[in-house]
Design a protein around this motif. Structure first.
Motif, short mmCIF file in Angstrom:
data_model
loop_
_atom_site.label_atom_id
_atom_site.label_comp_id
_atom_site.label_asym_id
_atom_site.label_seq_id
_atom_site.Cartn_x
_atom_site.Cartn_y
_atom_site.Cartn_z
N LEU A 1 -6.96 -12.82 -12.61
CA LEU A 1 -7.02 -12.79 -11.16
C LEU A 1 -7.24 -14.19 -10.60
CD1 LEU A 1 -6.97 -11.05 -8.64
CD2 LEU A 1 -9.39 -10.62 -8.96
N GLU A 2 -8.11 -14.96 -11.25
CA GLU A 2 -8.37 -16.33 -10.80
C GLU A 2 -7.12 -17.18 -10.91
OE1 GLU A 2 -11.55 -19.94 -11.59
OE2 GLU A 2 -11.49 -18.25 -12.96
N GLU A 3 -6.38 -17.03 -12.01
CA GLU A 3 -5.12 -17.78 -12.18
C GLU A 3 -4.12 -17.38 -11.11
OE1 GLU A 3 -3.80 -17.15 -16.17
OE2 GLU A 3 -5.51 -18.20 -17.04
N SER A 4 -4.06 -16.08 -10.81
CA SER A 4 -3.15 -15.59 -9.77
C SER A 4 -3.52 -16.17 -8.41
CB SER A 4 -3.19 -14.06 -9.73
OG SER A 4 -2.47 -13.58 -8.64
N LEU A 5 -4.83 -16.19 -8.12
CA LEU A 5 -5.28 -16.76 -6.85
C LEU A 5 -4.94 -18.24 -6.77
CD1 LEU A 5 -8.79 -15.12 -6.45
CD2 LEU A 5 -6.75 -14.64 -5.12
N GLU A 6 -5.15 -18.96 -7.86
CA GLU A 6 -4.87 -20.39 -7.87
C GLU A 6 -3.37 -20.63 -7.69
OE1 GLU A 6 -5.91 -24.35 -7.88
OE2 GLU A 6 -7.19 -22.58 -7.78
N LEU A 7 -2.54 -19.82 -8.35
CA LEU A 7 -1.10 -19.95 -8.21
C LEU A 7 -0.67 -19.67 -6.77
CD1 LEU A 7 1.64 -20.39 -9.58
CD2 LEU A 7 1.69 -17.93 -10.04
N ARG A 8 -1.25 -18.64 -6.18
CA ARG A 8 -0.92 -18.33 -4.77
C ARG A 8 -1.36 -19.47 -3.85
NH1 ARG A 8 -1.14 -12.11 -3.30
NH2 ARG A 8 -0.29 -11.27 -5.21
N ARG A 9 -2.50 -20.05 -4.14
CA ARG A 9 -2.98 -21.16 -3.31
C ARG A 9 -2.04 -22.35 -3.43
NH1 ARG A 9 -5.63 -25.81 -3.52
NH2 ARG A 9 -5.91 -25.79 -5.75
N LEU A 10 -1.61 -22.66 -4.65
CA LEU A 10 -0.73 -23.80 -4.85
C LEU A 10 0.64 -23.58 -4.23
CD1 LEU A 10 -1.61 -24.71 -8.55
CD2 LEU A 10 -2.26 -25.95 -6.49
N THR A 11 1.12 -22.34 -4.23
CA THR A 11 2.43 -22.06 -3.64
C THR A 11 2.35 -21.78 -2.16
OG1 THR A 11 2.26 -19.71 -4.23
CG2 THR A 11 3.37 -21.17 -5.81
N GLY A 12 1.15 -21.69 -1.61
CA GLY A 12 0.98 -21.49 -0.17
C GLY A 12 1.06 -20.04 0.27
N LYS A 13 1.05 -19.10 -0.65
CA LYS A 13 1.09 -17.69 -0.28
C LYS A 13 -0.27 -17.24 0.23
CE LYS A 13 4.72 -16.32 -3.46
NZ LYS A 13 5.08 -15.50 -4.62
N VAL A 14 -0.25 -16.34 1.17
CA VAL A 14 -1.49 -15.85 1.78
C VAL A 14 -1.78 -14.45 1.25
CG1 VAL A 14 -2.63 -15.28 3.95
CG2 VAL A 14 -1.01 -17.17 3.85
N LEU A 15 -3.02 -14.23 0.86
CA LEU A 15 -3.42 -12.90 0.39
C LEU A 15 -3.65 -12.00 1.59
CD1 LEU A 15 -6.03 -13.82 -2.35
CD2 LEU A 15 -3.74 -12.97 -2.71
N PRO A 16 -3.21 -10.73 1.49
CA PRO A 16 -3.43 -9.81 2.61
C PRO A 16 -4.88 -9.33 2.71
CG PRO A 16 -2.30 -8.69 0.83
CD PRO A 16 -2.43 -10.13 0.43
N GLN A 17 -5.64 -9.44 1.62
CA GLN A 17 -7.04 -9.03 1.64
C GLN A 17 -7.81 -9.83 0.59
OE1 GLN A 17 -6.98 -4.89 0.74
NE2 GLN A 17 -6.63 -5.18 -1.43
N ILE A 18 -9.11 -9.79 0.69
CA ILE A 18 -9.95 -10.50 -0.27
C ILE A 18 -9.98 -9.67 -1.56
CG2 ILE A 18 -12.27 -11.33 -0.74
CD1 ILE A 18 -12.60 -11.71 2.29
N PRO A 19 -9.68 -10.30 -2.70
CA PRO A 19 -9.63 -9.53 -3.96
C PRO A 19 -11.01 -9.04 -4.38
CG PRO A 19 -9.39 -11.87 -4.38
CD PRO A 19 -9.39 -11.70 -2.90
#
Length: 178
Positions: free
Chosen positions: A53-71
């Protein structure tokens, strides 16, 4: 001779009792070791999920994707860390450098008992911001999440975190989803 036979009999009985209780203790210890091995494997699985999950969050942060909710995960300590990382990433995306402190999840006093909503107190101290518009964008982004701003202070000390702009929030959690 009778005395020697008595001593041998008592010694034999003690040896049998020692043997019986020794086997019982060994089985008990083996059961405890097995339980600990299962516990360790469960913890390893939870750690692996959190790392993914942390890797996924970091990848989303680097690619600029926004999470729809807090994991969220099942572990309360991991949830605190995820919320903290989420807000740091969220604030970095908005161009703000901040210190985030997340407290333990607790039953919310803002909702009736029937609703069963929990809250997570969050304190954010933003060290610097470039404009009023940047602060307004931050507040506008907060509207996308189930957050309530309790205290917003510029230059004050009402919120116990370092920073020029300080916020105290409540993140509302409905156990079991939604």
């Amino acid at each position: 001779m009778g005395k020697v036979k008595g001593i041998i009999a008592v010694f034999a009985i003690l040896l049998v009792l020692l043997f019986f209780f020794g086997i019982k203790n060994i089985k008990s210890l083996q059961g405890q070791i097995g339980g600990q091995k299962e516990n360790i494997s469960e913890l390893d699985q939870r750690l692996e999920k959190i790392r993914n999950l942390e890797e996924s969050l970091e990848l989303r942060r680097l690619t600029g994707k926004v999470l729809p909710q807090i994991p969220r995960v099942e572990d309360p300590i991991a949830n605190k860390i995820l919320i903290e990382k989420f807000f740091k990433s969220f604030l970095t995306r908005l161009g703000l450098e901040a210190e985030v402190k997340v407290e333990n999840e607790r039953k919310s006093r803002d909702f009736p008992d029937v609703v069963e909503v929990n809250e997570v107190p969050i304190k954010i101290g933003i060290t610097s911001y470039s404009s009023y518009k940047q602060v307004m964008n931050l507040l506008e982004e907060f509207r996308k999440f189930p957050l309530s701003i309790e205290i917003l202070t510029i230059g004050g000390t009402d919120v116990a975190v370092p920073g020029v702009l300080r916020l105290q929030l409540k993140y509302y959690v409905v156990p079991g989803g939604a």
